[in-house]
Structures are given as C-alpha cells and as structure tokens.
Design a protein around this motif. Structure first.
Motif, PDB file in Angstrom:
ATOM      1  N   PHE A   1      30.928  39.230  44.119  1.00 56.93           N
ATOM      2  CA  PHE A   1      31.451  38.337  43.085  1.00 56.93           C
ATOM      3  C   PHE A   1      32.978  38.295  43.158  1.00 56.93           C
ATOM      4  CE2 PHE A   1      27.405  40.055  41.669  1.00 56.93           C
ATOM      5  CZ  PHE A   1      26.707  38.882  41.468  1.00 56.93           C
ATOM      6  N   PRO A   2      33.510  37.538  44.118  1.00 53.90           N
ATOM      7  CA  PRO A   2      34.960  37.544  44.344  1.00 53.90           C
ATOM      8  C   PRO A   2      35.772  37.008  43.165  1.00 53.90           C
ATOM      9  CG  PRO A   2      33.898  35.855  45.675  1.00 53.90           C
ATOM     10  CD  PRO A   2      32.806  36.665  45.057  1.00 53.90           C
ATOM     11  N   VAL A   3      35.210  36.124  42.363  1.00 55.98           N
ATOM     12  CA  VAL A   3      35.951  35.574  41.226  1.00 55.98           C
ATOM     13  C   VAL A   3      36.190  36.667  40.183  1.00 55.98           C
ATOM     14  CG1 VAL A   3      35.929  33.843  39.403  1.00 55.98           C
ATOM     15  CG2 VAL A   3      35.032  33.267  41.650  1.00 55.98           C
ATOM     16  N   VAL A   4      35.158  37.452  39.912  1.00 54.63           N
ATOM     17  CA  VAL A   4      35.293  38.549  38.953  1.00 54.63           C
ATOM     18  C   VAL A   4      36.214  39.621  39.524  1.00 54.63           C
ATOM     19  CG1 VAL A   4      34.068  40.343  37.671  1.00 54.63           C
ATOM     20  CG2 VAL A   4      33.029  38.100  37.951  1.00 54.63           C
ATOM     21  N   ARG A   5      36.064  39.926  40.803  1.00 55.53           N
ATOM     22  CA  ARG A   5      36.925  40.925  41.442  1.00 55.53           C
ATOM     23  C   ARG A   5      38.391  40.531  41.328  1.00 55.53           C
ATOM     24  NH1 ARG A   5      35.178  40.969  46.860  1.00 55.53           N
ATOM     25  NH2 ARG A   5      36.731  39.402  47.271  1.00 55.53           N
TER      26      ARG A   5
ATOM     27  N   LEU B   1      25.535  39.995  36.299  1.00 56.68           N
ATOM     28  CA  LEU B   1      26.177  38.906  37.038  1.00 56.68           C
ATOM     29  C   LEU B   1      25.201  38.271  38.016  1.00 56.68           C
ATOM     30  CD1 LEU B   1      29.696  40.333  37.908  1.00 56.68           C
ATOM     31  CD2 LEU B   1      29.187  38.422  36.408  1.00 56.68           C
ATOM     32  N   VAL B   2      25.240  36.951  38.054  1.00 53.22           N
ATOM     33  CA  VAL B   2      24.490  36.196  39.048  1.00 53.22           C
ATOM     34  C   VAL B   2      25.436  35.161  39.638  1.00 53.22           C
ATOM     35  CG1 VAL B   2      22.206  36.509  38.020  1.00 53.22           C
ATOM     36  CG2 VAL B   2      23.613  34.616  37.290  1.00 53.22           C
ATOM     37  N   PRO B   3      25.245  34.796  40.897  1.00 58.47           N
ATOM     38  CA  PRO B   3      26.134  33.801  41.491  1.00 58.47           C
ATOM     39  C   PRO B   3      26.132  32.502  40.685  1.00 58.47           C
ATOM     40  CG  PRO B   3      24.798  34.850  43.169  1.00 58.47           C
ATOM     41  CD  PRO B   3      24.274  35.320  41.848  1.00 58.47           C
ATOM     42  N   GLY B   4      27.304  31.947  40.490  1.00 58.03           N
ATOM     43  CA  GLY B   4      27.449  30.707  39.750  1.00 58.03           C
ATOM     44  C   GLY B   4      27.689  30.917  38.267  1.00 58.03           C
ATOM     45  N   ASP B   5      27.542  32.135  37.786  1.00 55.56           N
ATOM     46  CA  ASP B   5      27.697  32.449  36.369  1.00 55.56           C
ATOM     47  C   ASP B   5      28.959  33.268  36.109  1.00 55.56           C
ATOM     48  OD1 ASP B   5      26.478  31.810  34.037  1.00 55.56           O
ATOM     49  OD2 ASP B   5      25.201  33.581  33.954  1.00 55.56           O
ATOM     50  N   GLU B   6      29.740  33.468  37.147  1.00 60.67           N
ATOM     51  CA  GLU B   6      30.890  34.362  37.064  1.00 60.67           C
ATOM     52  C   GLU B   6      31.948  33.897  36.069  1.00 60.67           C
ATOM     53  OE1 GLU B   6      32.182  35.927  41.088  1.00 60.67           O
ATOM     54  OE2 GLU B   6      30.949  34.198  41.619  1.00 60.67           O
ATOM     55  N   VAL B   7      32.293  32.619  36.118  1.00 60.64           N
ATOM     56  CA  VAL B   7      33.374  32.108  35.277  1.00 60.64           C
ATOM     57  C   VAL B   7      33.026  32.259  33.799  1.00 60.64           C
ATOM     58  CG1 VAL B   7      34.737  30.080  34.679  1.00 60.64           C
ATOM     59  CG2 VAL B   7      34.193  30.557  37.069  1.00 60.64           C
TER      60      VAL B   7
ATOM     61  N   ALA C   1      39.696  38.543  39.029  1.00 58.14           N
ATOM     62  CA  ALA C   1      40.090  38.628  37.612  1.00 58.14           C
ATOM     63  C   ALA C   1      40.435  40.068  37.233  1.00 58.14           C
ATOM     64  CB  ALA C   1      38.978  38.092  36.724  1.00 58.14           C
ATOM     65  N   VAL C   2      39.683  41.022  37.760  1.00 58.07           N
ATOM     66  CA  VAL C   2      39.976  42.434  37.497  1.00 58.07           C
ATOM     67  C   VAL C   2      41.280  42.820  38.175  1.00 58.07           C
ATOM     68  CG1 VAL C   2      39.198  44.807  37.916  1.00 58.07           C
ATOM     69  CG2 VAL C   2      37.565  43.078  37.145  1.00 58.07           C
ATOM     70  N   ARG C   3      41.466  42.383  39.398  1.00 57.61           N
ATOM     71  CA  ARG C   3      42.684  42.720  40.142  1.00 57.61           C
ATOM     72  C   ARG C   3      43.931  42.184  39.443  1.00 57.61           C
ATOM     73  NH1 ARG C   3      46.351  41.118  43.420  1.00 57.61           N
ATOM     74  NH2 ARG C   3      45.710  38.964  43.551  1.00 57.61           N
ATOM     75  N   ARG C   4      43.827  40.984  38.872  1.00 55.64           N
ATOM     76  CA  ARG C   4      44.958  40.372  38.177  1.00 55.64           C
ATOM     77  C   ARG C   4      45.189  40.942  36.778  1.00 55.64           C
ATOM     78  NH1 ARG C   4      44.365  33.916  39.227  1.00 55.64           N
ATOM     79  NH2 ARG C   4      44.768  33.976  41.461  1.00 55.64           N
ATOM     80  N   GLY C   5      44.204  41.670  36.266  1.00 50.93           N
ATOM     81  CA  GLY C   5      44.327  42.232  34.933  1.00 50.93           C
ATOM     82  C   GLY C   5      43.811  41.306  33.843  1.00 50.93           C
ATOM     83  N   GLU C   6      43.168  40.219  34.220  1.00 52.39           N
ATOM     84  CA  GLU C   6      42.604  39.294  33.245  1.00 52.39           C
ATOM     85  C   GLU C   6      41.352  39.880  32.596  1.00 52.39           C
ATOM     86  OE1 GLU C   6      41.861  35.742  35.432  1.00 52.39           O
ATOM     87  OE2 GLU C   6      43.973  35.424  35.892  1.00 52.39           O
ATOM     88  N   LEU C   7      40.684  40.760  33.298  1.00 56.59           N
ATOM     89  CA  LEU C   7      39.463  41.399  32.837  1.00 56.59           C
ATOM     90  C   LEU C   7      39.619  42.897  33.069  1.00 56.59           C
ATOM     91  CD1 LEU C   7      36.633  40.484  31.787  1.00 56.59           C
ATOM     92  CD2 LEU C   7      35.853  40.640  34.131  1.00 56.59           C
TER      93      LEU C   7
END
Length: 100
Positions: A36-40, A60-66, A42-48
């Motif tokens: 899940f690169p989008v979530v990864r 988490l499932v693909p397509g549901d990340e955002v 977001a964590v790296r940036r400190g958003e999550l």
C-alpha cells in the motif's frame, strides 16, 4: 548480517535501544505497507501516525487507501479503532440463490 547482527531484533536492541517486540511490530507494519504505497507515503510524510497505520493495516484493501488515510487524519485513535471494528458495509449486496 552485513551489520554484524543475526536478526533485526538484535540490531534494534543493541544499536537503537528498541525492545525486540517493538522492532518486530515495526517490521510487520513495514511489510504490510509494501503493498500500500499511498499509505506508506502518508506515514513517511507524517500525515498519518504510525499508531493509526497499525490500526488500519489489517483492513486495508487496494483501492481503499485514500479513504482510510482521510479517516485517519480526521479521527482519533479511539474512533478509528471503532470504525475498523465495525462490520464493513458492502457496496454490492451479496445475493444467494435458493431453490425449493
């Protein structure tokens, strides 16, 4: 092995001062977020936060990340746990075929 340690737990304990169980938990989360690169990101940036990422990772499932990132940014850890524990509403109704 290149760092002269037989496993991640030894390295974390000796070099980073992190408990072995904490290092194992971080490693599991990192492995899960590979898919899940989008979530990864977001964590790296400190958003999550890491804690929120740990909570949402099992569902988490693909397509549901955002959607999960937005919920994670807007909600508290406690309310996010409640949302994860709730049964998921399906967009598609599951139909069963019965015959008598």
């Amino acid at each position: 092995m290149d760092l002269k340690y037989s496993n991640v737990s030894d390295y974390a304990r000796e070099e980073l001062g992190i408990a072995a169980s904490t290092a194992a938990k971080m490693e599991r989360l990192a492995r899960k977020l590979r898919d899940f690169p989008v979530v990864r990101e977001a964590v790296r940036r400190g958003e999550l936060t890491l804690r929120k990422a740990e909570i949402i990772a099992p569902v988490l499932v693909p397509g549901d990340e955002v959607r999960w990132i937005l919920w994670g940014k807007a909600e508290t850890v406690r309310s996010l746990k409640v949302r994860v524990a709730k049964p998921r509403e399906s967009d598609d109704d599951d139909w069963l075929k019965f015959s008598a």
